[in-house]
Design an enzyme around this catalytic site. Structure first.
Site, PDB file in Angstrom:
ATOM      1  N   CYS A  40       0.811  -1.212   0.000  1.00 51.19           N
ATOM      2  CA  CYS A  40       0.000   0.000   0.000  1.00 51.19           C
ATOM      3  C   CYS A  40       0.842   1.259   0.000  1.00 51.19           C
ATOM      4  CB  CYS A  40      -0.873   0.064   1.239  1.00 51.19           C
ATOM      5  SG  CYS A  40      -1.910  -1.358   1.481  1.00 51.19           S
ATOM      6  N   GLY A  56       0.529   0.294  -5.149  1.00 49.77           N
ATOM      7  CA  GLY A  56      -0.736  -0.433  -5.140  1.00 49.77           C
ATOM      8  C   GLY A  56      -1.611  -0.039  -6.298  1.00 49.77           C
ATOM      9  N   ASN A 115      -0.550   1.253   5.790  1.00 44.86           N
ATOM     10  CA  ASN A 115       0.421   0.490   5.000  1.00 44.86           C
ATOM     11  C   ASN A 115       1.192  -0.414   5.951  1.00 44.86           C
ATOM     12  OD1 ASN A 115       3.644   1.277   3.535  1.00 44.86           O
ATOM     13  ND2 ASN A 115       2.329  -0.449   3.105  1.00 44.86           N
ATOM     14  N   GLY A 116       1.208  -1.701   5.623  1.00 48.01           N
ATOM     15  CA  GLY A 116       1.917  -2.657   6.470  1.00 48.01           C
ATOM     16  C   GLY A 116       1.003  -3.804   6.849  1.00 48.01           C
ATOM     17  N   TYR A 174      13.614  -3.077  -4.217  1.00 46.02           N
ATOM     18  CA  TYR A 174      12.649  -3.188  -5.303  1.00 46.02           C
ATOM     19  C   TYR A 174      11.454  -2.251  -5.195  1.00 46.02           C
ATOM     20  CZ  TYR A 174       8.534  -4.937  -7.762  1.00 46.02           C
ATOM     21  OH  TYR A 174       7.401  -5.005  -8.510  1.00 46.02           O
TER      22      TYR A 174
HETATM   23  P1  AMP Z   1       9.046 -14.007 -10.347  1.00 40.40           P
HETATM   24  O1  AMP Z   1       8.745 -13.895 -11.788  1.00 40.40           O
HETATM   25  O2  AMP Z   1       7.917 -14.655  -9.592  1.00 40.40           O
HETATM   26  O3  AMP Z   1      10.357 -14.618 -10.052  1.00 40.40           O
HETATM   27  O4  AMP Z   1       9.085 -12.524  -9.757  1.00 40.40           O
HETATM   28  C1  AMP Z   1      10.228 -11.736  -9.896  1.00 40.40           C
HETATM   29  C2  AMP Z   1       9.877 -10.423 -10.528  1.00 40.40           C
HETATM   30  O5  AMP Z   1       8.823  -9.804  -9.800  1.00 40.40           O
HETATM   31  C3  AMP Z   1      11.041  -9.476 -10.508  1.00 40.40           C
HETATM   32  O6  AMP Z   1      11.070  -8.800 -11.748  1.00 40.40           O
HETATM   33  C4  AMP Z   1      10.749  -8.515  -9.391  1.00 40.40           C
HETATM   34  O7  AMP Z   1      11.158  -7.208  -9.715  1.00 40.40           O
HETATM   35  C5  AMP Z   1       9.263  -8.571  -9.244  1.00 40.40           C
HETATM   36  N1  AMP Z   1       8.829  -8.591  -7.854  1.00 40.40           N
HETATM   37  C6  AMP Z   1       9.499  -8.994  -6.766  1.00 40.40           C
HETATM   38  N2  AMP Z   1       8.738  -8.867  -5.659  1.00 40.40           N
HETATM   39  C7  AMP Z   1       7.556  -8.394  -6.062  1.00 40.40           C
HETATM   40  C8  AMP Z   1       6.356  -8.027  -5.375  1.00 40.40           C
HETATM   41  N3  AMP Z   1       6.249  -8.158  -4.059  1.00 40.40           N
HETATM   42  N4  AMP Z   1       5.327  -7.564  -6.113  1.00 40.40           N
HETATM   43  C9  AMP Z   1       5.442  -7.436  -7.447  1.00 40.40           C
HETATM   44  N5  AMP Z   1       6.556  -7.749  -8.148  1.00 40.40           N
HETATM   45  C10 AMP Z   1       7.599  -8.216  -7.467  1.00 40.40           C
END
Ligand code: AMP
Length: 491
Positions: A27, A53, A127-128, A268
């Site tokens: 969030c 979000g 948020n959290g 990230y």
């Molecule tokens: P995956 O394809 O499941 O390995 O997800 C990795 C990708 O999702 C990477 O490009 C990350 O930048 C992104 N990512 C990592 N954590 C999240 C998150 N919590 N929500 C959305 N995207 C994420």
């Protein structure tokens, strides 16, 4: 009032299970105190926080003793328009953008949450994640409380409404002293705003000034967008009461000896143009890339960022290694969620809609793909395959964070432990699974060493399995399905 009705005694396992039904909310929150265009500014602030979000957005303004509420599913720009914003009158407002896992993507979970108390209306944007929300909820339900959402944030509103303290801020202190976990929140009262941060300081929350008004935002990029001046970050465990144009700071919660700021915000989640605890996100990511290049060097012809979030680390990797940086993966910025897939499946369709390789640069070359994190491994599986199809001679993958081995219980959306590829497979097996020639993750030690420059303690539970606030045993999607709102019915 005590005792749970006879039909609802709950064995401990059930409680633990529900505790573990942590509600994966990512969030962004925003608040304005004392500006004639409070709702409009909140709208702009939320716009800058949209990356935090995309599922729902909401704004509540305070006008003439009343709260005016507007919430809807979708992006900020989908939920609000000029006419709608004009109806949100008043000099104070709070706003929220929310993302959740699919099952819980419903309007009833859209925030800010609103309630009427005997001290006037309140609207809360949080948020959290709270790790004991299910337990408290169970207790409250046992005493007759009726919840209208499945979000853990609603627990705070209930606790606040039931508190016997005199003022709303004292009631909020009372409520927050019962919850455990992560919260950076803003609350609108009849004539003011209260902002608070949990004692561990998991999530960011910054304070700014705009034309004499106070502004509170999850990230500083939202202050930049509205031209507000950054004043300071809220401290862990601090509560700020904004009323009648004045700021009062309270420190009602005992603080642990060290902060647990979410390191994944730096890696990230936050926008690279934001500063988290006064530290540039962009520079930190670039530094991770440099360290990654030292830890996992490779002979290659080009360094390519995977998606936008890999950009800063890829720049750092390229700078340190001397290998040229190329944006050989191009993103289509106009893809909405609802693209229509062809009946006959086209190879790599899902990923090619969003991204494509620049074949002229890739063909015959040795490529280093720099990614910020691997969760399930699906993105890299597709992208490595795309680079091979584009004629890359070698594809090496470098990740600017350690293997993600544990889910987040404090507000980042992560799948269950079993779905995390690094939990179930070794680095060698992951390399094989995604089809890369080599794979190198940043080590936990290197992350911690680099994070030492941030001058605040971090939470790296998703990489270390060391959780600063204890959580239930298991994870899983929320079991609760009470009702579903199918119409917004506003216009
Ligand atoms: P995956 O394809 O499941 O390995 O997800 C990795 C990708 O999702 C990477 O490009 C990350 O930048 C992104 N990512 C990592 N954590 C999240 C998150 N919590 N929500 C959305 N995207 C994420």
């Amino acid at each position: 009032m005590s005792g749970v009705p006879g039909s609802a005694p709950s064995p401990d396992e059930v409680l633990r299970e529900r505790e573990a039904d942590h509600f994966h909310d990512e969030c962004g929150v925003f608040a304005v105190h004392g500006h004639p265009e409070a709702a409009h500014i909140t709208y702009l602030g939320l716009y800058a926080l949209q990356h935090r979000g995309q599922e729902s957005a909401g704004i509540v303004s305070a006008h003439a003793g009343e709260h005016l509420v507007m919430r809807g599913m979708g992006l900020v720009a989908d939920v609000f328009n000029e006419a709608r914003l004009a109806r949100l009158r008043g000099r104070h407002a709070v706003g929220h953008v929310r993302y959740s896992t699919a099952g819980e993507s419903e309007l009833r979970n859209a925030q800010p949450f609103c309630a009427t108390t005997d001290s006037g209306p309140v609207a809360l944007a949080h948020n959290g994640n709270l790790v004991n929300a299910a337990r408290i909820r169970h207790e409250l339900e046992g005493r007759g409380a009726i919840f209208s959402s499945t979000s853990d944030s609603e627990v705070i509103v209930h606790l606040l409404a039931r508190s016997r303290e005199a003022t709303l801020e004292e009631r909020l202190v009372d409520a927050l002293s019962r919850v455990r976990g992560a919260y950076s929140l803003v609350m609108l009262t009849r004539d003011g705003v209260v902002a608070a941060r949990d004692p561990h300081g998991f999530r960011p929350l910054s304070l700014g000034r705009l034309d004499g008004a106070f502004v509170v935002a999850s990230e500083t990029c939202a202050l930049d967008l509205i031209g507000a001046e950054f004043e300071r970050d809220l401290e862990p465990g601090e509560m700020v009461v904004l009323r009648r144009g004045r700021l009062r700071s309270l420190r009602p919660f005992p603080r642990p000896s060290r902060q647990s700021f979410c390191v994944f915000e730096h890696i990230y989640f936050a926008r690279p143009d934001s500063k988290l605890e006064r530290q540039s996100v962009y520079e930190f990511r670039k530094q991770l890339g440099r360290v990654l290049a030292r830890e996992h060097p490779v002979e290659a012809d080009l360094v390519v960022p995977v998606l936008d979030s890999g950009t800063c680390a890829a720049l750092g990797y390229a700078e340190e290694s001397g290998i040229p940086y190329e944006t050989a993966l191009i993103r289509n910025h106009y893809v909405r969620r609802t693209f229509i897939e062809p009946a006959q499946s086209i190879r790599l369709f899902g990923v090619k809609v969003k991204h494509n390789t620049v074949d002229a640069i890739v063909r015959g070359r040795r490529v280093v793909l720099v990614e910020d994190s691997i969760v399930r491994g699906t993105t890299l599986l597709k992208i490595v395959s795309m680079f091979r199809s584009a004629g890359a001679r070698e594809v090496h993958v470098r990740v600017s964070s350690p293997p993600t081995i544990g889910p987040c219980h404090y507000g980042i959306d992560t799948p269950t432990r079993e779905e995390l590829i690094a939990h179930v497979r070794s680095v060698g097996e992951i390399r094989e699974a995604i089809g890369a020639d080599s794979l190198g993750y940043l080590s936990l030690e290197a992350l911690r060493e680099t994070a030492a420059s941030l001058k605040h303690g971090i939470c790296d539970a998703c990489f270390s399995d060391e959780y600063p606030v204890p959580v239930g045993e298991d994870e899983g999607p929320p079991q609760l399905s009470l009702f579903r709102i199918v119409e917004q019915g506003d216009e």
